[in-house]
Design a protein around this motif. Structure first.
Motif, PDB file in Angstrom:
ATOM      1  N   ALA A  24      55.760 -22.031  50.493  1.00 54.19           N
ATOM      2  CA  ALA A  24      56.046 -20.774  51.470  1.00 54.19           C
ATOM      3  C   ALA A  24      57.596 -20.363  50.904  1.00 54.19           C
ATOM      4  CB  ALA A  24      56.511 -21.309  52.788  1.00 54.19           C
ATOM      5  N   PRO A  25      57.906 -19.010  51.075  1.00 56.60           N
ATOM      6  CA  PRO A  25      59.014 -18.583  50.411  1.00 56.60           C
ATOM      7  C   PRO A  25      60.234 -19.136  51.132  1.00 56.60           C
ATOM      8  CG  PRO A  25      58.187 -16.736  51.737  1.00 56.60           C
ATOM      9  CD  PRO A  25      57.028 -17.992  51.859  1.00 56.60           C
ATOM     10  N   HIS A  26      61.273 -19.407  50.286  1.00 56.56           N
ATOM     11  CA  HIS A  26      62.480 -20.084  50.966  1.00 56.56           C
ATOM     12  C   HIS A  26      63.339 -19.041  51.598  1.00 56.56           C
ATOM     13  CE1 HIS A  26      65.845 -22.757  51.650  1.00 56.56           C
ATOM     14  NE2 HIS A  26      66.665 -22.053  51.043  1.00 56.56           N
ATOM     15  N   VAL A  28      66.878 -17.907  54.311  1.00 57.18           N
ATOM     16  CA  VAL A  28      67.911 -18.316  54.609  1.00 57.18           C
ATOM     17  C   VAL A  28      68.589 -17.191  55.606  1.00 57.18           C
ATOM     18  CG1 VAL A  28      69.072 -19.717  52.743  1.00 57.18           C
ATOM     19  CG2 VAL A  28      69.479 -17.026  52.814  1.00 57.18           C
ATOM     20  N   GLU A  29      69.255 -17.351  56.621  1.00 53.25           N
ATOM     21  CA  GLU A  29      69.630 -16.220  57.536  1.00 53.25           C
ATOM     22  C   GLU A  29      70.758 -15.348  56.963  1.00 53.25           C
ATOM     23  OE1 GLU A  29      72.986 -18.719  60.618  1.00 53.25           O
ATOM     24  OE2 GLU A  29      70.693 -18.264  61.185  1.00 53.25           O
ATOM     25  N   CYS A  30      70.772 -14.203  57.505  1.00 55.50           N
ATOM     26  CA  CYS A  30      71.656 -13.055  57.090  1.00 55.50           C
ATOM     27  C   CYS A  30      73.232 -13.642  57.369  1.00 55.50           C
ATOM     28  CB  CYS A  30      71.431 -12.063  57.503  1.00 55.50           C
ATOM     29  SG  CYS A  30      72.540 -10.801  57.109  1.00 55.50           S
ATOM     30  N   SER A  31      74.230 -13.386  56.440  1.00 54.94           N
ATOM     31  CA  SER A  31      75.568 -13.979  56.834  1.00 54.94           C
ATOM     32  C   SER A  31      76.079 -13.036  57.683  1.00 54.94           C
ATOM     33  CB  SER A  31      76.507 -14.185  55.450  1.00 54.94           C
ATOM     34  OG  SER A  31      76.179 -12.779  54.770  1.00 54.94           O
ATOM     35  N   ASN A  32      75.576 -11.615  57.874  1.00 50.85           N
ATOM     36  CA  ASN A  32      76.186 -10.706  59.128  1.00 50.85           C
ATOM     37  C   ASN A  32      75.892 -11.332  60.399  1.00 50.85           C
ATOM     38  OD1 ASN A  32      77.016  -8.703  60.379  1.00 50.85           O
ATOM     39  ND2 ASN A  32      75.315  -7.132  59.462  1.00 50.85           N
ATOM     40  N   ARG A  33      77.062 -11.301  61.056  1.00 49.02           N
ATOM     41  CA  ARG A  33      76.839 -12.045  62.165  1.00 49.02           C
ATOM     42  C   ARG A  33      76.183 -11.102  63.433  1.00 49.02           C
ATOM     43  NH1 ARG A  33      82.381 -15.031  63.913  1.00 49.02           N
ATOM     44  NH2 ARG A  33      82.956 -16.182  61.855  1.00 49.02           N
ATOM     45  N   ALA A  34      76.158  -9.775  63.238  1.00 54.39           N
ATOM     46  CA  ALA A  34      75.145  -9.126  64.021  1.00 54.39           C
ATOM     47  C   ALA A  34      73.684  -9.136  63.620  1.00 54.39           C
ATOM     48  CB  ALA A  34      75.734  -7.628  64.062  1.00 54.39           C
ATOM     49  N   CYS A  35      73.557  -9.655  62.485  1.00 52.48           N
ATOM     50  CA  CYS A  35      72.177  -9.524  62.047  1.00 52.48           C
ATOM     51  C   CYS A  35      71.450 -10.604  62.163  1.00 52.48           C
ATOM     52  CB  CYS A  35      72.066  -8.956  60.568  1.00 52.48           C
ATOM     53  SG  CYS A  35      70.364  -8.951  59.733  1.00 52.48           S
ATOM     54  N   ARG A  36      71.726 -11.532  61.506  1.00 49.72           N
ATOM     55  CA  ARG A  36      71.377 -13.207  61.318  1.00 49.72           C
ATOM     56  C   ARG A  36      69.740 -13.195  61.160  1.00 49.72           C
ATOM     57  NH1 ARG A  36      75.529 -16.191  60.068  1.00 49.72           N
ATOM     58  NH2 ARG A  36      77.037 -16.076  61.460  1.00 49.72           N
ATOM     59  N   LYS A  37      69.110 -12.280  60.638  1.00 49.76           N
ATOM     60  CA  LYS A  37      67.636 -12.186  60.288  1.00 49.76           C
ATOM     61  C   LYS A  37      67.433 -13.005  59.009  1.00 49.76           C
ATOM     62  CE  LYS A  37      66.281  -8.877  63.195  1.00 49.76           C
ATOM     63  NZ  LYS A  37      65.317  -8.593  64.052  1.00 49.76           N
ATOM     64  N   PRO A  38      66.282 -13.781  58.825  1.00 48.65           N
ATOM     65  CA  PRO A  38      65.865 -14.392  57.639  1.00 48.65           C
ATOM     66  C   PRO A  38      65.766 -13.516  56.400  1.00 48.65           C
ATOM     67  CG  PRO A  38      63.977 -14.215  59.110  1.00 48.65           C
ATOM     68  CD  PRO A  38      65.299 -13.949  59.920  1.00 48.65           C
ATOM     69  N   LYS A  39      66.309 -13.900  55.272  1.00 51.25           N
ATOM     70  CA  LYS A  39      65.921 -12.898  54.097  1.00 51.25           C
ATOM     71  C   LYS A  39      66.148 -13.895  52.895  1.00 51.25           C
ATOM     72  CE  LYS A  39      70.804 -12.479  53.010  1.00 51.25           C
ATOM     73  NZ  LYS A  39      70.798 -13.206  51.710  1.00 51.25           N
ATOM     74  N   PRO A  40      65.476 -13.565  51.766  1.00 53.95           N
ATOM     75  CA  PRO A  40      65.623 -14.544  50.746  1.00 53.95           C
ATOM     76  C   PRO A  40      67.023 -14.867  50.261  1.00 53.95           C
ATOM     77  CG  PRO A  40      64.096 -12.442  50.215  1.00 53.95           C
ATOM     78  CD  PRO A  40      64.855 -12.305  51.324  1.00 53.95           C
ATOM     79  N   PRO A  41      67.480 -15.817  49.609  1.00 55.17           N
ATOM     80  CA  PRO A  41      68.533 -16.119  49.041  1.00 55.17           C
ATOM     81  C   PRO A  41      69.001 -15.409  47.930  1.00 55.17           C
ATOM     82  CG  PRO A  41      67.238 -18.029  48.454  1.00 55.17           C
ATOM     83  CD  PRO A  41      66.494 -16.937  49.538  1.00 55.17           C
ATOM     84  N   HIS A  42      70.436 -14.911  47.859  1.00 56.11           N
ATOM     85  CA  HIS A  42      71.032 -14.083  46.771  1.00 56.11           C
ATOM     86  C   HIS A  42      70.271 -12.791  46.725  1.00 56.11           C
ATOM     87  CE1 HIS A  42      72.640 -17.815  45.214  1.00 56.11           C
ATOM     88  NE2 HIS A  42      71.695 -18.506  45.179  1.00 56.11           N
ATOM     89  N   VAL A  43      69.929 -12.214  47.767  1.00 63.14           N
ATOM     90  CA  VAL A  43      69.120 -10.797  47.843  1.00 63.14           C
ATOM     91  C   VAL A  43      70.071 -10.037  48.899  1.00 63.14           C
ATOM     92  CG1 VAL A  43      67.318  -9.614  48.297  1.00 63.14           C
ATOM     93  CG2 VAL A  43      67.060 -11.645  46.944  1.00 63.14           C
ATOM     94  N   ALA A  44      70.248  -8.800  48.994  1.00 63.23           N
ATOM     95  CA  ALA A  44      70.847  -8.187  50.083  1.00 63.23           C
ATOM     96  C   ALA A  44      69.761  -8.061  51.022  1.00 63.23           C
ATOM     97  CB  ALA A  44      71.189  -6.665  49.605  1.00 63.23           C
ATOM     98  N   CYS A  45      70.386  -8.159  52.272  1.00 63.58           N
ATOM     99  CA  CYS A  45      69.395  -8.017  53.636  1.00 63.58           C
ATOM    100  C   CYS A  45      68.946  -6.843  53.586  1.00 63.58           C
ATOM    101  CB  CYS A  45      70.377  -8.477  54.530  1.00 63.58           C
ATOM    102  SG  CYS A  45      69.280  -8.212  56.218  1.00 63.58           S
ATOM    103  N   PRO A  46      67.324  -6.855  53.831  1.00 59.67           N
ATOM    104  CA  PRO A  46      66.435  -5.600  53.993  1.00 59.67           C
ATOM    105  C   PRO A  46      66.774  -4.964  55.395  1.00 59.67           C
ATOM    106  CG  PRO A  46      65.295  -7.485  54.134  1.00 59.67           C
ATOM    107  CD  PRO A  46      66.655  -8.160  53.790  1.00 59.67           C
TER     108      PRO A  46
END
Length: 60
Positions: A24-26, A28-46
């Motif tokens: 399964a892909p690893h 992490v949650e987005c660091s933007n407090r308003a977003c917090r959606k899951p995203k791949p690490p070291h990648v811009a939040c889609p």
């Protein structure tokens, strides 16, 4: 180059292939407090387009 002398049996082939598993892909949650959606690490939040607290791409 090594060349097999005999054909590998079906049971040996299948038991060897049984170890090939998709992981399964690893995420992490987005660091933007308003977003917090899951995203791949070291990648811009889609979703919001932020990376490391900066806006790097236009939000989707």
């Amino acid at each position: 180059m090594a060349v097999p002398k005999r054909r590998m049996s079906r049971s040996n082939t299948r038991s060897r292939r049984s170890q090939w598993k998709a992981t399964a892909p690893h995420l992490v949650e987005c660091s933007n407090r308003a977003c917090r959606k899951p995203k791949p690490p070291h990648v811009a939040c889609p979703n919001c387009g932020q990376y490391d607290g900066r806006q790097v791409i236009a939000p989707a």
